[in-house]
Design a protein around this motif. Structure first.
Motif, PDB file in Angstrom:
ATOM      1  N   HIS A 139      -6.170  13.553 -12.644  1.00 52.21           N
ATOM      2  CA  HIS A 139      -5.354  12.920 -13.437  1.00 52.21           C
ATOM      3  C   HIS A 139      -5.989  11.760 -14.310  1.00 52.21           C
ATOM      4  O   HIS A 139      -6.773  11.111 -13.446  1.00 52.21           O
ATOM      5  CB  HIS A 139      -4.059  12.615 -12.800  1.00 52.21           C
ATOM      6  N   THR A 140      -5.384  11.403 -15.326  1.00 53.51           N
ATOM      7  CA  THR A 140      -5.857  10.012 -16.270  1.00 53.51           C
ATOM      8  C   THR A 140      -5.324   9.017 -15.484  1.00 53.51           C
ATOM      9  O   THR A 140      -4.573   8.874 -14.897  1.00 53.51           O
ATOM     10  CB  THR A 140      -5.692  10.116 -17.729  1.00 53.51           C
ATOM     11  N   GLY A 141      -6.096   8.022 -15.800  1.00 52.99           N
ATOM     12  CA  GLY A 141      -5.640   6.540 -15.614  1.00 52.99           C
ATOM     13  C   GLY A 141      -4.770   6.108 -16.516  1.00 52.99           C
ATOM     14  O   GLY A 141      -5.089   6.308 -17.580  1.00 52.99           O
ATOM     15  N   ASN A 148      -0.445  -5.777 -13.300  1.00 57.35           N
ATOM     16  CA  ASN A 148       0.448  -5.095 -12.183  1.00 57.35           C
ATOM     17  C   ASN A 148       0.869  -3.671 -12.924  1.00 57.35           C
ATOM     18  O   ASN A 148       1.184  -2.689 -12.211  1.00 57.35           O
ATOM     19  CB  ASN A 148       1.447  -5.772 -12.076  1.00 57.35           C
ATOM     20  N   SER A 149       0.826  -3.268 -14.040  1.00 52.23           N
ATOM     21  CA  SER A 149       1.385  -1.993 -14.820  1.00 52.23           C
ATOM     22  C   SER A 149       0.420  -1.087 -14.676  1.00 52.23           C
ATOM     23  O   SER A 149       0.598  -0.015 -15.258  1.00 52.23           O
ATOM     24  CB  SER A 149       1.793  -2.268 -16.355  1.00 52.23           C
ATOM     25  N   GLU A 150      -0.830  -1.099 -14.456  1.00 50.24           N
ATOM     26  CA  GLU A 150      -1.829  -0.131 -14.446  1.00 50.24           C
ATOM     27  C   GLU A 150      -1.688   0.662 -13.083  1.00 50.24           C
ATOM     28  O   GLU A 150      -1.515   0.282 -11.983  1.00 50.24           O
ATOM     29  CB  GLU A 150      -3.188  -0.619 -14.774  1.00 50.24           C
ATOM     30  N   ALA A 151      -2.307   1.862 -13.139  1.00 47.45           N
ATOM     31  CA  ALA A 151      -2.292   2.846 -11.976  1.00 47.45           C
ATOM     32  C   ALA A 151      -3.332   3.396 -12.102  1.00 47.45           C
ATOM     33  O   ALA A 151      -3.846   4.286 -13.218  1.00 47.45           O
ATOM     34  CB  ALA A 151      -1.180   3.626 -11.950  1.00 47.45           C
ATOM     35  N   GLY A 152      -4.222   3.695 -11.171  1.00 50.74           N
ATOM     36  CA  GLY A 152      -5.310   4.874 -11.006  1.00 50.74           C
ATOM     37  C   GLY A 152      -4.862   6.303 -11.058  1.00 50.74           C
ATOM     38  O   GLY A 152      -3.741   6.493 -10.692  1.00 50.74           O
ATOM     39  N   GLY A 153      -5.681   7.273 -11.666  1.00 53.92           N
ATOM     40  CA  GLY A 153      -5.091   8.575 -11.591  1.00 53.92           C
ATOM     41  C   GLY A 153      -5.392   9.444 -10.210  1.00 53.92           C
ATOM     42  O   GLY A 153      -6.263   9.297  -9.480  1.00 53.92           O
ATOM     43  N   GLY A 162      -3.832  19.068  -1.208  1.00 51.62           N
ATOM     44  CA  GLY A 162      -3.881  18.082  -0.686  1.00 51.62           C
ATOM     45  C   GLY A 162      -4.806  16.929  -1.112  1.00 51.62           C
ATOM     46  O   GLY A 162      -5.427  15.804  -0.682  1.00 51.62           O
ATOM     47  N   ALA A 163      -4.744  16.678  -2.479  1.00 51.20           N
ATOM     48  CA  ALA A 163      -5.192  15.643  -3.189  1.00 51.20           C
ATOM     49  C   ALA A 163      -4.434  14.197  -3.014  1.00 51.20           C
ATOM     50  O   ALA A 163      -3.307  14.260  -2.720  1.00 51.20           O
ATOM     51  CB  ALA A 163      -5.213  15.713  -4.749  1.00 51.20           C
ATOM     52  N   GLY A 164      -5.381  13.321  -3.138  1.00 51.99           N
ATOM     53  CA  GLY A 164      -4.742  11.931  -2.902  1.00 51.99           C
ATOM     54  C   GLY A 164      -4.234  11.332  -4.184  1.00 51.99           C
ATOM     55  O   GLY A 164      -4.598  11.731  -5.200  1.00 51.99           O
ATOM     56  N   SER A 165      -3.300  10.454  -4.092  1.00 49.95           N
ATOM     57  CA  SER A 165      -2.582   9.523  -4.985  1.00 49.95           C
ATOM     58  C   SER A 165      -3.427   8.437  -5.647  1.00 49.95           C
ATOM     59  O   SER A 165      -3.974   7.631  -4.737  1.00 49.95           O
ATOM     60  CB  SER A 165      -1.100   9.376  -5.018  1.00 49.95           C
ATOM     61  N   GLY A 166      -3.354   8.158  -6.855  1.00 51.76           N
ATOM     62  CA  GLY A 166      -4.118   6.897  -7.291  1.00 51.76           C
ATOM     63  C   GLY A 166      -3.583   5.597  -6.935  1.00 51.76           C
ATOM     64  O   GLY A 166      -2.232   5.398  -6.551  1.00 51.76           O
ATOM     65  N   GLY A 167      -4.228   4.466  -6.770  1.00 50.59           N
ATOM     66  CA  GLY A 167      -3.807   3.334  -6.492  1.00 50.59           C
ATOM     67  C   GLY A 167      -3.044   2.482  -7.483  1.00 50.59           C
ATOM     68  O   GLY A 167      -3.210   2.675  -8.879  1.00 50.59           O
ATOM     69  N   THR A 168      -2.084   1.440  -7.107  1.00 48.37           N
ATOM     70  CA  THR A 168      -1.427   0.899  -8.124  1.00 48.37           C
ATOM     71  C   THR A 168      -1.530  -0.405  -7.576  1.00 48.37           C
ATOM     72  O   THR A 168      -2.158  -1.022  -6.281  1.00 48.37           O
ATOM     73  CB  THR A 168       0.104   1.143  -8.195  1.00 48.37           C
ATOM     74  N   GLY A 182     -10.436  16.391  -5.615  1.00 49.55           N
ATOM     75  CA  GLY A 182     -10.845  15.301  -5.982  1.00 49.55           C
ATOM     76  C   GLY A 182     -10.631  13.806  -5.499  1.00 49.55           C
ATOM     77  O   GLY A 182      -9.466  13.894  -4.982  1.00 49.55           O
ATOM     78  N   GLY A 183     -11.493  12.988  -5.383  1.00 45.47           N
ATOM     79  CA  GLY A 183     -10.696  11.739  -5.213  1.00 45.47           C
ATOM     80  C   GLY A 183     -10.003  10.954  -6.281  1.00 45.47           C
ATOM     81  O   GLY A 183      -9.886  11.343  -7.191  1.00 45.47           O
ATOM     82  N   SER A 184      -9.405   9.863  -5.881  1.00 42.20           N
ATOM     83  CA  SER A 184      -8.372   9.228  -6.659  1.00 42.20           C
ATOM     84  C   SER A 184      -8.803   7.837  -7.049  1.00 42.20           C
ATOM     85  O   SER A 184      -9.599   7.366  -6.624  1.00 42.20           O
ATOM     86  CB  SER A 184      -7.024   8.947  -5.657  1.00 42.20           C
ATOM     87  N   GLY A 185      -8.221   7.655  -8.278  1.00 40.88           N
ATOM     88  CA  GLY A 185      -8.791   6.255  -8.788  1.00 40.88           C
ATOM     89  C   GLY A 185      -7.984   5.270  -8.291  1.00 40.88           C
ATOM     90  O   GLY A 185      -7.009   5.171  -7.632  1.00 40.88           O
ATOM     91  N   SER A 186      -8.481   4.066  -8.538  1.00 42.05           N
ATOM     92  CA  SER A 186      -8.015   2.888  -7.983  1.00 42.05           C
ATOM     93  C   SER A 186      -7.437   1.752  -8.882  1.00 42.05           C
ATOM     94  O   SER A 186      -7.568   1.929  -9.968  1.00 42.05           O
ATOM     95  CB  SER A 186      -9.341   2.129  -7.312  1.00 42.05           C
ATOM     96  N   HIS A 187      -6.899   0.595  -8.256  1.00 43.39           N
ATOM     97  CA  HIS A 187      -6.344  -0.431  -8.951  1.00 43.39           C
ATOM     98  C   HIS A 187      -7.210  -1.782  -8.289  1.00 43.39           C
ATOM     99  O   HIS A 187      -7.250  -1.794  -7.108  1.00 43.39           O
ATOM    100  CB  HIS A 187      -4.917  -0.668  -8.663  1.00 43.39           C
TER     101      HIS A 187
END
Length: 208
Positions: A139-141, A148-153, A162-168, A182-187
């Protein structure tokens, strides 16, 4: 005209299921004549966050599914693709997942890492199988917000899910659980590095 793909059907439950999680040689057991092989590649790593944009998730590895008549004692070398490393700090990218293969019978390519800021990685694909499946794209970030409004994909889902969710800002990014995801994006305020993609696997249903 519609294209129809027919796969042979055989009766009964498998005598056993073998899961291979490290590159090694598989030998067909004495009481087995048919295999159903699920060959999944590694997932791409998730992206890290810079001061302006959140990164996307890594793509999932592809999967090849193959029904194979075999002779007891035959050996096949199995290669298991590793998960791609997540990005760290202000980097523009993350690593691709590795290829998995069951001898020369079938294989699958790994999901890609994050190609540029905010984008998700692309899923890999199987080859040589009766079914050759794509892994989901990451997913896109969020690249339009700030602070605070940003989130990783999220990472891409493989055949096994079983993929993980991105960080906020309020929640740590989650590691993938399913093989090949795939690995998840970060905040940046939780952990400024993407998670690693999940390694691939070969699952073998063994029939008499």
């Amino acid at each position: 005209m519609a294209r129809v793909i027919q796969t042979p059907i055989f009766g009964g439950a498998p005598r056993r299921v073998t899961t291979i999680l490290g590159s090694s040689t598989y030998t067909v057991p004495d009481d087995i004549s048919v295999l159903r092989i699920f060959c999944t590649a590694g997932g791409g790593g998730g992206g890290s966050h810079n001061t302006d944009d959140a990164q996307g998730g890594g793509g999932a590895g592809g999967t090849a599914i193959k029904l194979l008549n075999v002779t007891p004692g035959t050996q096949y070398y199995c290669t298991i693709g590793g998960g791609g490393a997540g990005g760290s700090g202000n980097t523009n990218g993350s690593a691709q997942g590795g290829t998995s293969s069951f001898g020369s019978v079938c294989s699958a390519t790994g999901g890609s890492g994050v190609p540029t800021w905010g984008a998700g990685g692309r899923g890999g694909v199987g080859s040589g199988g009766d079914l050759n499946l794509y892994g989901s794209d990451g997913h896109t970030g969020n690249i339009d917000g700030s602070g605070n409004s940003e989130a990783g994909g999220n990472g891409g889902d493989s055949y096994w899910n079983g993929a993980g969710s991105g960080g906020t800002h309020w929640r740590q990014r989650q590691d993938p659980q399913g093989w090949g995801c795939g690995g998840s994006g970060s905040h940046a305020t939780t952990a400024n590095n993407g998670t690693n993609g999940k390694q691939g696997a070969i699952v073998i249903e063994e029939y008499q």
